[in-house]
Structure formats: structure tokens, C-alpha cells
Design an enzyme around this catalytic site. Structure first.
Site, mmCIF file in Angstrom:
data_model
loop_
_atom_site.group_PDB
_atom_site.id
_atom_site.type_symbol
_atom_site.label_atom_id
_atom_site.label_comp_id
_atom_site.label_asym_id
_atom_site.label_seq_id
_atom_site.Cartn_x
_atom_site.Cartn_y
_atom_site.Cartn_z
ATOM 1 C CG ASP A 9 -1.691 1.220 1.434
ATOM 2 O OD1 ASP A 9 -2.350 1.625 0.466
ATOM 3 O OD2 ASP A 9 -1.650 1.813 2.530
ATOM 4 C CG ASP A 11 -1.883 7.507 0.507
ATOM 5 O OD1 ASP A 11 -1.199 8.531 0.411
ATOM 6 O OD2 ASP A 11 -2.684 7.144 -0.380
#
Ligand code: BG6
Ligand code: MG
Length: 213
Positions: A9, A11
């Protein structure tokens, strides 16, 4: 080795954009005279922009909003957010993250991004990682947001790997669920780790080196 690819991922895993999201949503919520705080902001982790807007509007009591008005509000939030992203630089990529990524790559693992964000390419450029990953699957190539597995299944496809050979790294509970829904093992950091959402719940990014064996 247990895995052939790692899907990160963006963020909250590779870099932190929490504060920028918070400030942009807060500005929009203030304009709409609806309450917004960091507890609500935490619920937006891993959630798509439009789904995030629905959460922000949960306590909104003003006139009903049309779909067009909601789209305009999400665009307005994104414009404020993009102004903050312009201030990001290579200084927003920690040595720990960069060194760990390099070490994982040196062990022959494919490295990919699996992010809900449509701003992922811009953020990667800002922090000096444009072109670094073997594949980027993000908010621009999916129709279903986490916890749907689509973004991770696409990332696996982009690097030519089976889901069972991929490890997902997430900071959002919804993201950890998406990884599991994709049939992948999940290592969590940050908020998701605190919630015990992963198969491994890490206290630092560098611990990933132990996870892959
Ligand atoms: C995720 C963030 O990575 O991307 C969410 O955790 C955000 O908070 C989502 O809402 C969508 O981001 P963007 O940049 O497309 O508005
Ligand atoms: Mg995240």
C-alpha cells in the site's frame, strides 16, 4: 523463500499523507458546517475518495446533495490535497523504507504498489520513486475499492505472480481485509498492526525482512 512478490500500500506504508488528507477533509467539512476530527479521518484510511466523502457527510444536516454536487465536493477536497502533495519531496521517503525496499529487491522479490489512491503516480514522483516499482496498481485502474481485492489482484497480474506467492503490506484494516480477500498473506504496520489485522503485525517497516525469511 515464502513469497515471490510484495505488494505495498502507498499512503501510510511507503510514506505518510495522513495529515494532508486530514487538513483537506477538515477544510471541506468546515465549509459544510459538519463535524470532522482525527477519529473520523482514521476511518478514511484505505477508503476511496468518493466512499470517504460519504463518511465525511454522515453527520451533515444541510440541504440534500446531488451526485454532481458530491463529485464537485470530492474534486474540491482533492485540489486542496494536491496543493499539499506539491510540498512533498524525497525527504518524505525515510531511509528505513528505502533501504528495506532495496534489500527486498536484492533478494529477487518483485515489488509492486497496490493503492486506492488516484494520486499514487504523483506521490511516487514527489518522493523520488517514480519508475522504481515493477508495477503500480492504483485508484486509476480499479472499479472496486478495498476491502475488495481488485487492486491487489491487478498488482499480482501486473507482475505475473499468483496471489499465493504475494505478500501484501498494509496500514489500513480495510486494506488488510482486501489482501486476505485476494488470497494473499498480509503484513501490517501502523493502525492495522495495532488492530491485529495482519498475519504479521509489525512495529517497524524493516521487520519485513524477517517476514520474507
Ligand atoms: C488511500 C488513502 O490510499 O487512498 C485514503 O488511505 C484515500 O485515505 C484513498 O481516501 C483515495 O485517495 P485519492 O488520492 O485518490 O483521493
Ligand atoms: Mg494506507
Amino acid at each position: 523463500m515464502q513469497f515471490k512478490a510484495i505488494i505495498f500500500d502507498l499512503d501510510g506504508v511507503i510514506c505518510s499523507t495522513d495529515e494532508y488528507h486530514y487538513r483537506a477533509w477538515k477544510a471541506l467539512a468546515d465549509k459544510l458546517c459538519t463535524p470532522f476530527d482525527r477519529v473520523i479521518n482514521n476511518r478514511l484510511r484505505g477508503v476511496s475518495r468518493m466512499a470517504s466523502l460519504e463518511i465525511v457527510l454522515e453527520k451533515y444536516t444541510g440541504p440534500a446533495l446531488t451526485d454532481e454536487e458530491k463529485l464537485a465536493l470530492a474534486t474540491e477536497k482533492n485540489e486542496i490535497y494536491r496543493e499539499s502533495l506539491k510540498e512533498m519531496s524525497t525527504a518524505d521517503l525515510s531511509d528505513e523504507v528505502k533501504n528495506t525496499l532495496d534489500a527486498l529487491r536484492a533478494r529477487g522479490l518483485k515489488l509492486a504498489i497496490g493503492s486506492s489512491s488516484k494520486n499514487a503516480p504523483f506521490i511516487l514522483r514527489q518522493i523520488g520513486l517514480e519508475g522504481y516499482f515493477d508495477a503500480v496498481s492504483d485508484g486509476n485502474n480499479i472499479t472496486h475499492s478495498k476491502p475488495d481485492p481488485e487492486v491487489f489482484l491487478k498488482a499480482a497480474e501486473f507482475v505475473g505472480m499468483e496471489p499465493k506467492d504475494c505478500l501484501v503490506v498494509e496500514d489500513a484494516v480495510s486494506g488488510a481485509e482486501a489482501g486476505h480477500n485476494a488470497g494473499m498473506k498480509v503484513a501490517c504496520v501502523g493502525d492495522a498492526a495495532k488492530n491485529g489485522a495482519g498475519d504479521w503485525n509489525l512495529t517497524s517497516f524493516r521487520e519485513l525482512e524477517n517476514v520474507v525469511g
